[in-house]
Motif scaffolding. Structure first.
Motif, PDB file in Angstrom:
ATOM      1  N   GLN A 178    -125.106  57.046  77.128  1.00  0.00           N
ATOM      2  CA  GLN A 178    -125.006  57.793  75.878  1.00  0.00           C
ATOM      3  C   GLN A 178    -124.048  58.948  76.120  1.00  0.00           C
ATOM      4  OE1 GLN A 178    -128.875  58.786  74.157  1.00  0.00           O
ATOM      5  NE2 GLN A 178    -128.167  60.867  73.885  1.00  0.00           N
ATOM      6  N   SER A 179    -123.176  59.222  75.137  1.00  0.00           N
ATOM      7  CA  SER A 179    -122.186  60.271  75.346  1.00  0.00           C
ATOM      8  C   SER A 179    -122.812  61.637  75.111  1.00  0.00           C
ATOM      9  CB  SER A 179    -121.024  60.082  74.371  1.00  0.00           C
ATOM     10  OG  SER A 179    -121.384  60.583  73.107  1.00  0.00           O
ATOM     11  N   VAL A 180    -122.088  62.663  75.516  1.00  0.00           N
ATOM     12  CA  VAL A 180    -122.507  64.014  75.169  1.00  0.00           C
ATOM     13  C   VAL A 180    -122.538  64.125  73.646  1.00  0.00           C
ATOM     14  CG1 VAL A 180    -121.727  65.159  77.235  1.00  0.00           C
ATOM     15  CG2 VAL A 180    -120.121  64.719  75.420  1.00  0.00           C
ATOM     16  N   GLY A 181    -123.312  65.060  73.147  1.00  0.00           N
ATOM     17  CA  GLY A 181    -123.503  65.164  71.701  1.00  0.00           C
ATOM     18  C   GLY A 181    -122.598  66.183  71.042  1.00  0.00           C
ATOM     19  N   LEU A 182    -122.559  66.113  69.721  1.00  0.00           N
ATOM     20  CA  LEU A 182    -121.805  67.106  68.946  1.00  0.00           C
ATOM     21  C   LEU A 182    -122.705  68.294  68.675  1.00  0.00           C
ATOM     22  CD1 LEU A 182    -120.067  65.036  66.130  1.00  0.00           C
ATOM     23  CD2 LEU A 182    -119.100  65.829  68.284  1.00  0.00           C
ATOM     24  N   GLN A 183    -122.136  69.505  68.695  1.00  0.00           N
ATOM     25  CA  GLN A 183    -122.944  70.658  68.325  1.00  0.00           C
ATOM     26  C   GLN A 183    -123.296  70.576  66.843  1.00  0.00           C
ATOM     27  OE1 GLN A 183    -120.558  74.252  67.733  1.00  0.00           O
ATOM     28  NE2 GLN A 183    -118.957  73.274  68.926  1.00  0.00           N
ATOM     29  N   GLU A 184    -124.368  71.238  66.504  1.00  0.00           N
ATOM     30  CA  GLU A 184    -124.916  71.167  65.154  1.00  0.00           C
ATOM     31  C   GLU A 184    -123.870  71.493  64.087  1.00  0.00           C
ATOM     32  OE1 GLU A 184    -129.104  71.477  63.155  1.00  0.00           O
ATOM     33  OE2 GLU A 184    -128.576  71.121  65.218  1.00  0.00           O
ATOM     34  N   ALA A 185    -123.027  72.493  64.368  1.00  0.00           N
ATOM     35  CA  ALA A 185    -122.063  72.950  63.360  1.00  0.00           C
ATOM     36  C   ALA A 185    -121.044  71.868  63.006  1.00  0.00           C
ATOM     37  CB  ALA A 185    -121.340  74.195  63.863  1.00  0.00           C
ATOM     38  N   LEU A 186    -120.899  70.876  63.892  1.00  0.00           N
ATOM     39  CA  LEU A 186    -119.910  69.827  63.629  1.00  0.00           C
ATOM     40  C   LEU A 186    -120.523  68.615  62.931  1.00  0.00           C
ATOM     41  CD1 LEU A 186    -117.854  69.878  66.920  1.00  0.00           C
ATOM     42  CD2 LEU A 186    -117.187  70.718  64.677  1.00  0.00           C
ATOM     43  N   GLN A 187    -121.832  68.644  62.724  1.00  0.00           N
ATOM     44  CA  GLN A 187    -122.467  67.488  62.106  1.00  0.00           C
ATOM     45  C   GLN A 187    -122.449  67.609  60.588  1.00  0.00           C
ATOM     46  OE1 GLN A 187    -126.152  66.526  64.036  1.00  0.00           O
ATOM     47  NE2 GLN A 187    -125.198  66.557  66.054  1.00  0.00           N
ATOM     48  N   LEU A 188    -122.407  66.469  59.930  1.00  0.00           N
ATOM     49  CA  LEU A 188    -122.304  66.455  58.470  1.00  0.00           C
ATOM     50  C   LEU A 188    -123.658  66.795  57.830  1.00  0.00           C
ATOM     51  CD1 LEU A 188    -120.152  63.221  58.197  1.00  0.00           C
ATOM     52  CD2 LEU A 188    -119.428  65.514  57.536  1.00  0.00           C
ATOM     53  N   ASP A 189    -123.588  67.452  56.662  1.00  0.00           N
ATOM     54  CA  ASP A 189    -124.820  67.840  55.965  1.00  0.00           C
ATOM     55  C   ASP A 189    -125.510  66.629  55.375  1.00  0.00           C
ATOM     56  OD1 ASP A 189    -124.212  70.504  56.428  1.00  0.00           O
ATOM     57  OD2 ASP A 189    -122.867  70.531  54.688  1.00  0.00           O
ATOM     58  N   LYS A 190    -126.812  66.751  55.223  1.00  0.00           N
ATOM     59  CA  LYS A 190    -127.576  65.714  54.518  1.00  0.00           C
ATOM     60  C   LYS A 190    -127.344  65.865  53.015  1.00  0.00           C
ATOM     61  CE  LYS A 190    -129.648  63.802  58.039  1.00  0.00           C
ATOM     62  NZ  LYS A 190    -128.367  63.670  58.765  1.00  0.00           N
ATOM     63  N   LEU A 191    -127.204  64.738  52.337  1.00  0.00           N
ATOM     64  CA  LEU A 191    -127.003  64.777  50.881  1.00  0.00           C
ATOM     65  C   LEU A 191    -128.339  64.883  50.157  1.00  0.00           C
ATOM     66  CD1 LEU A 191    -124.294  62.217  49.789  1.00  0.00           C
ATOM     67  CD2 LEU A 191    -124.211  64.689  49.742  1.00  0.00           C
ATOM     68  N   ILE A 192    -129.330  64.173  50.684  1.00  0.00           N
ATOM     69  CA  ILE A 192    -130.647  64.164  50.058  1.00  0.00           C
ATOM     70  C   ILE A 192    -131.644  64.647  51.106  1.00  0.00           C
ATOM     71  CG2 ILE A 192    -132.379  62.740  48.879  1.00  0.00           C
ATOM     72  CD1 ILE A 192    -130.168  60.681  48.376  1.00  0.00           C
ATOM     73  N   ALA A 193    -132.508  65.558  50.701  1.00  0.00           N
ATOM     74  CA  ALA A 193    -133.473  66.097  51.649  1.00  0.00           C
ATOM     75  C   ALA A 193    -134.393  64.982  52.148  1.00  0.00           C
ATOM     76  CB  ALA A 193    -134.300  67.193  50.972  1.00  0.00           C
ATOM     77  N   ARG A 194    -134.860  65.094  53.364  1.00  0.00           N
ATOM     78  CA  ARG A 194    -135.765  64.125  53.998  1.00  0.00           C
ATOM     79  C   ARG A 194    -135.225  62.694  53.936  1.00  0.00           C
ATOM     80  NH1 ARG A 194    -138.634  66.808  50.622  1.00  0.00           N
ATOM     81  NH2 ARG A 194    -139.250  64.979  49.420  1.00  0.00           N
ATOM     82  N   SER A 195    -133.932  62.517  54.131  1.00  0.00           N
ATOM     83  CA  SER A 195    -133.375  61.169  54.216  1.00  0.00           C
ATOM     84  C   SER A 195    -132.223  61.218  55.205  1.00  0.00           C
ATOM     85  CB  SER A 195    -132.872  60.701  52.859  1.00  0.00           C
ATOM     86  OG  SER A 195    -131.585  61.247  52.624  1.00  0.00           O
ATOM     87  N   ARG A 196    -131.639  60.069  55.448  1.00  0.00           N
ATOM     88  CA  ARG A 196    -130.528  60.062  56.410  1.00  0.00           C
ATOM     89  C   ARG A 196    -129.170  60.050  55.723  1.00  0.00           C
ATOM     90  NH1 ARG A 196    -131.019  55.948  61.003  1.00  0.00           N
ATOM     91  NH2 ARG A 196    -131.044  54.417  59.326  1.00  0.00           N
ATOM     92  N   VAL A 197    -129.158  60.014  54.371  1.00  0.00           N
ATOM     93  CA  VAL A 197    -127.873  59.994  53.670  1.00  0.00           C
ATOM     94  C   VAL A 197    -127.137  61.296  53.929  1.00  0.00           C
ATOM     95  CG1 VAL A 197    -126.719  59.488  51.512  1.00  0.00           C
ATOM     96  CG2 VAL A 197    -129.094  58.840  51.817  1.00  0.00           C
ATOM     97  N   HIS A 198    -125.882  61.193  54.357  1.00  0.00           N
ATOM     98  CA  HIS A 198    -125.131  62.392  54.688  1.00  0.00           C
ATOM     99  C   HIS A 198    -123.841  62.433  53.884  1.00  0.00           C
ATOM    100  CE1 HIS A 198    -122.639  59.693  57.053  1.00  0.00           C
ATOM    101  NE2 HIS A 198    -123.768  59.161  57.480  1.00  0.00           N
ATOM    102  N   SER A 199    -123.151  63.553  53.962  1.00  0.00           N
ATOM    103  CA  SER A 199    -121.972  63.733  53.116  1.00  0.00           C
ATOM    104  C   SER A 199    -120.829  62.792  53.494  1.00  0.00           C
ATOM    105  CB  SER A 199    -121.506  65.189  53.177  1.00  0.00           C
ATOM    106  OG  SER A 199    -121.281  65.549  54.520  1.00  0.00           O
ATOM    107  N   GLY A 200    -120.977  62.058  54.588  1.00  0.00           N
ATOM    108  CA  GLY A 200    -119.984  61.041  54.931  1.00  0.00           C
ATOM    109  C   GLY A 200    -119.809  60.029  53.811  1.00  0.00           C
ATOM    110  N   LEU A 201    -120.863  59.798  53.046  1.00  0.00           N
ATOM    111  CA  LEU A 201    -120.794  58.873  51.918  1.00  0.00           C
ATOM    112  C   LEU A 201    -119.726  59.331  50.927  1.00  0.00           C
ATOM    113  CD1 LEU A 201    -121.999  56.447  50.319  1.00  0.00           C
ATOM    114  CD2 LEU A 201    -123.586  58.065  49.285  1.00  0.00           C
TER     115      LEU A 201
END
Lengths: 312, 359
Positions: free
Chosen positions: B181-204
């Motif tokens: 498994q690779s090193v991870g991205l820091q939180e600030a670089l991760q995309l926001d969730k679009l819907i609370a309590r789900s995995r849908v993110h702004s990548g959509l």
């Protein structure tokens, strides 16, 4: 490292491995070659090999004989070939797309059938695979192989003779080079092409069956692992000639066996590079082979060109 | 049998063909479900419900659809210019790796860039990595006539081994308990969730914007015109003075970049790091999606949601009635072949018997 490789090359175990690795490549490459000589690209090979591997194995697992398994694998291959032939020859759909569709269909069908047949197995069920020919064939290295390898080797001159010396072979080559002229001779382009695709696909099915019935004794989801695509590359490398296809498959298997041994040998050459680098070599080699012969590749003139009666 | 071109596309067939394709697919699916010993009606109902029947189902489906839209666009734009890019799977992985290389490896070096700068750099690196991976096969195709299908396919296997090497060595996460498994991205670089309590993110949203941009480009841009011209016929395009090799290179860069972005967005939006199984074949599914969509960018969005729903629904159906999840792959492959045949019937009619004069 040089001494280590010399040691390796002088032992018969290495050459036995080369011939074993080459067998499915020889069968698959001859299959692709036959289809392409008739003017049709068959990218279904990767899936047809998976389906052949599964069908052959299932037949034997259900109590069928080993040769029955081979025959069933060939039949499954031929049926998938018929589908490809119908789509590409009768309906003149894109040969690229149809082939990829068949790979997808055959692979997912085999996986599905495996899971339906064995819903809850942890380790794959095994069969008794083909025995080697040690008892009756007095040729070293070759007699450490199964009869399927002998079959593959015999098919090379047979296919070369069939394509170059028989009227049927001439007809097949003609529909691959100049279908309009073939039709002028009263030949049925569609029948010849579909027949060639079915025969070629049957060989691909047997190539897959070799994996489950001779090389291993069980079916694994990823066991074909790109070998089909390698065969497509090898046909270009072979300039569509069976003899050169054998040479290409052996050369490829030589490097594959070499990387396998280097990877296994602890310390020395084996410890030099991560194992993935050795595993990358076969794929890289296929690309290099394609590039090397690209300039002088003598494609069958009508390859990938659909033919419709009366249309130009 | 033989085909005869219709004088004009048949309107009745235009309507009936897709329905027939769907029917044929459902029929074949039914046979397979029956084989697995499950009730057919219930299995299909569970499949639909699992994919589209609830808020949770939709959120899972849209999460799955995000990378599929991007790989579908990658295939669609390339296929339009007759560049058969079958390497989106490899481009996705190399994009994901590049994203982590830029966004994850800088920690502790003292050169901590602001996330506002780092995020665009990360995405650009991913797009560039994907683009460069396809550039080789595209050049080999236009310079030497090497079939790009085989080269891009072989590169998929090559890239996966390369990623495996990186995850075992230089880019390995030392805290992953030995998992590759690779090193991870820091939180600030991760995309926001679009819907609370789900995995849908702004990548959509990124994926949908990409589809809209591509649609506009193909419809109005000069490049779009060139792509259509080369796709319609290279000989005619060359005759009209089109720089075919250059168009192929441009298309390759665009297609590879889209697939590379799919990897980066998957990492930034869902996983946070690269693993060897982060894509269950998104690159390959993208090809089918592009085909189902008729290579239309907006159609790709719809087809990706459809396929994602099937995949998600098959998971939940499998848990409920024990039909193997591979049924989704079989249905998608069958749908592709049925669609190809049906689209042919719109423009051609089949004559089953030869006419008497032998023509």
């Amino acid at each position: 490292m040089g001494a280590e490789i010399l040691d390796l090359l002088s032992g018969s175990a290495f050459w036995i491995a080369v011939l074993r690795i080459a067998t499915p490549l020889i069968l698959g490459t001859l299959g692709v070659l036959l289809c392409e000589r008739a003017g049709v690209l068959n990218l279904g090979i990767e899936g047809i090999m998976v389906a052949g591997a599964f069908a052959g194995w299932l037949t034997v697992y259900q109590g069928g004989g080993l040769w029955t398994g081979v025959a069933v694998a060939a039949l499954v291959g031929a049926l998938l070939g018929l589908l490809h032939g119908w789509l590409t020859v009768s309906l003149s759909l894109s040969q690229h797309v149809s082939g990829l569709g068949i790979t997808l269909l055959a692979t997912s069908l085999a996986s599905y059938a495996y899971r339906v047949s064995f819903p809850k197995v942890e380790s794959p069920p095994t069969i008794q695979p083909f025995a080697t020919m040690e008892h009756w064939l007095p040729i070293p290295v070759l007699n450490a192989q199964t009869p399927l390898t002998l079959l593959a080797l015999l098919l090379v001159p047979l296919l070369a003779w069939g394509l170059n010396r028989t009227p049927l072979g001439l007809a097949v080559r003609m529909v691959g080079e100049n279908p309009a002229a073939a039709e002028g001779q009263g030949l049925s382009v569609a029948r010849l092409r579909i027949g060639a695709i079915m025969a070629g696909s049957a060989l691909m099915g047997v190539a897959g069956a070799f994996l489950t019935l001779a090389a291993f004794n069980a079916f694994y989801f990823n066991m074909v692992n790109g070998r089909g695509w390698v065969c497509v590359a090898l046909v270009v490398f072979a300039s569509w000639r069976p003899g050169k296809a054998l040479l290409g498959a052996l050369l490829f298997a030589f490097f594959d066996a070499l990387q396998l041994r280097l990877q296994q040998s602890s310390g020395g050459a084996g410890g030099l590079l991560p194992y993935q680098v050795y595993l990358m070599l076969p794929y890289l080699l296929s690309i290099v082979a394609l590039v090397l012969v690209a300039r002088k590749a003598a494609y069958p003139q009508a390859l990938m060109k659909p033919y419709r009666k009366g249309e130009r | 049998m033989r085909l005869e071109k219709r004088a004009s596309p048949s309107p009745a067939w235009r309507l009936a063909a897709p329905l027939l394709a769907l029917l044929a697919t459902l029929l074949i699916g039914s046979l397979l479900v029956a084989w697995a010993g499950a009730p057919i009606g219930k299995a299909y109902a569970l499949l639909l419900e699992g994919g589209f029947g609830s808020r949770f189902a939709w959120s899972e489906t849209l999460t799955r659809a995000t990378p599929l839209i991007l790989t579908g666009l990658a295939a669609a734009v390339a296929f339009r210019a007759r560049l058969f890019n079958i390497g989106a799977e490899g481009q996705l992985y190399i994009g994901a790796l590049a994203a982590v290389a830029v966004g994850g490896l800088h920690g502790g070096t003292g050169y901590e860039l602001s996330p506002w700068l780092l995020f665009p750099l990360m995405m650009a690196a991913a797009a560039l990595a994907g683009a460069l991976l396809l550039l080789g096969p595209a050049l080999l195709k236009s310079r030497l006539g090497v079939d790009e299908v085989v080269t891009t396919l072989l590169l998929n296997f090559f890239v996966l081994l390369f990623v495996s090497w990186m995850l075992d060595g230089p880019m390995k996460d030392p805290l992953a308990m030995g998992w590759p498994q690779s090193v991870g991205l820091q939180e600030a670089l991760q995309l926001d969730k679009l819907i609370a309590r789900s995995r849908v993110h702004s990548g959509l949203l990124w994926a949908i914007v990409a589809a809209l941009l591509l649609w506009g480009l193909l419809k109005h841009g000069t490049t779009g015109f060139e792509i259509r011209a080369v796709g319609a016929g290279p000989t005619a395009a060359a005759f009209a003075g089109m720089p075919i090799a250059w168009v192929t290179v441009k298309v390759a860069l665009l297609s590879g970049a889209l697939a590379g972005l799919a990897g980066a967005i998957e990492v930034a939006g869902r996983t946070g790091y690269v693993t060897l199984d982060m894509s269950p074949g998104y690159g390959y599914s993208g090809i089918v999606i592009a085909m189902l969509a008729g290579l239309h960018p907006l159609g790709v969005v719809a087809a990706a949601v459809f396929v994602a729903g099937l995949l998600v629904g098959a998971d939940s159906m499998s848990r409920a009635v024990g039909v193997p999840t591979y049924i989704a792959d079989v249905i998608v492959a069958t749908a592709l072949i049925a669609m190809l045949v049906s689209s042919l019937l719109i423009n051609y009619r089949i004559r089953w018997r030869e006419r008497r004069d032998g023509r």
